[in-house]
Design an enzyme around this catalytic site. Sequence first.
Site, mmCIF file in Angstrom:
data_model
loop_
_atom_site.group_PDB
_atom_site.id
_atom_site.type_symbol
_atom_site.label_atom_id
_atom_site.label_comp_id
_atom_site.label_asym_id
_atom_site.label_seq_id
_atom_site.Cartn_x
_atom_site.Cartn_y
_atom_site.Cartn_z
ATOM 1 N N THR A 43 31.677 43.815 41.600
ATOM 2 C CA THR A 43 33.130 43.992 41.455
ATOM 3 C C THR A 43 33.826 42.645 41.297
ATOM 4 O OG1 THR A 43 33.722 43.957 43.818
ATOM 5 C CG2 THR A 43 32.987 46.053 42.912
ATOM 6 N N ASP A 44 33.284 41.598 41.921
ATOM 7 C CA ASP A 44 33.809 40.248 41.702
ATOM 8 C C ASP A 44 33.567 39.796 40.271
ATOM 9 O OD1 ASP A 44 35.032 38.831 44.049
ATOM 10 O OD2 ASP A 44 33.219 39.519 45.033
ATOM 11 N N VAL A 45 32.367 40.068 39.765
ATOM 12 C CA VAL A 45 32.038 39.664 38.404
ATOM 13 C C VAL A 45 32.934 40.390 37.399
ATOM 14 C CG1 VAL A 45 30.238 39.649 36.644
ATOM 15 C CG2 VAL A 45 29.663 39.074 39.013
ATOM 16 N N GLY A 98 36.322 38.854 37.535
ATOM 17 C CA GLY A 98 36.355 37.583 36.813
ATOM 18 C C GLY A 98 36.448 37.777 35.315
#
Length: 419
Positions: free
Chosen positions: A175-177, A180
């Site tokens: 989810t961070d990727v 980003g």
Amino acid sequence: MTETDSPLPLAGVRIADLSRVLAGPYATMLLADMGAEVVKVEQPGRGDDTRAWGPPWAGSSGEAAYFLSVNRNKRSLAVDLKDPDGLAAVQELCARSDVVVQNFRPGVAERLGLGYPAVSARNPAVVYCSVSGFGPEHEPPTRPGFDIVVQAESGLMASTGPAEGPASKVGVAVTDVLTGLNAAVGILGALMRARATGQGGQVDVSLINSSLSGLVNLTQQALVTGTEPARAGNAHTTIVPYQAFPTSDGEIVVAAGNDGLYQRLCRALERPDLAEDPRYATNPGRVAHREELVGEIGATLRTRPAEHWLALLVEAGVPVGRVRGVLDALRSSDAAGDDVLRTVEHPTAGLIEQVRAGFRLKGSPAPMTAPPLLGQHSREVLTELDLAPDMIEAMVGRGAAQQADLPPHRPKHEGKHRP
């Protein structure tokens, strides 16, 4: 630069990166890979949280692999935002930047005079990107959001794992990727508008919205049926055969995503009975008779080793792949000509390998400088912001700024680690 080279698309764009951990730094690294000048603002003595997220560490100096993964092609400015001069320097940096990226807790940027109203008052063309766990409208507004929490809250965890087993998180902070990537896309769109009109704007990106959007067909499936999608483990809920299968010595994945590919698969497996069976003639039929068909295909694949089936199915044009470990995948992809790895000289860790971004800009030289030491460029950036030398030294002396002491010079090496 050769005759075929052209400038990178973001050459001349300055980004003030006030973010930390993964989503924001990943976005700014992608933009740096396209030529943007990224100044990473960090806290003296501590820096980005991921500098301490180890082991593993690279080199005898103990550089965290996590930090190294998302901070190449950047300069590090380490200043204390609680110090008036340090805060003023960062305010000036934002005023002179084309893009500002931050993931402060709600209200902190505004309190520091680093929120969009303050920055845009001095710089109307600024693109201001805020990254958060749950977005500015989410209640409660101060709710923190780490990847694993958002994987749980977004339904991603519930859709991952064995059909009869527990919900599972994805092995990377996906989810961070995704956040980003969404941040980079939003910034590029707003930057194009700013260049055309002279007016910047705000880009809000959250982990929860990135994850919900990234579930694509599963979210639409849930909306269409009004029910929760079932977990399918390493299979697919609506395509058969599209899953992992054991062979005599390892697992492979077969992805026969349409009727034509299914027929090719049957011919390669020398199973004309499966090709001619009316139950399996269409994908809906194969889904309805999943258990029987998967059992038949699995029984055939278990008779030979993985490499045998890989060669046979690739030649037949059937999408297939071996289930590999991460290191095996990197080495295999690079050996196959994917040009995925680069080696750079880090100031203290020596030669380190880095994984290139997922895109390639044909005809443009790809920059690749090592992730910076904490405060490696503090004096340099503060000088560019027109601070007097005696003020800079006073800030360093009292700890309001940190300047990294570089080791003795060693020859620079950049490029491929292996021929």
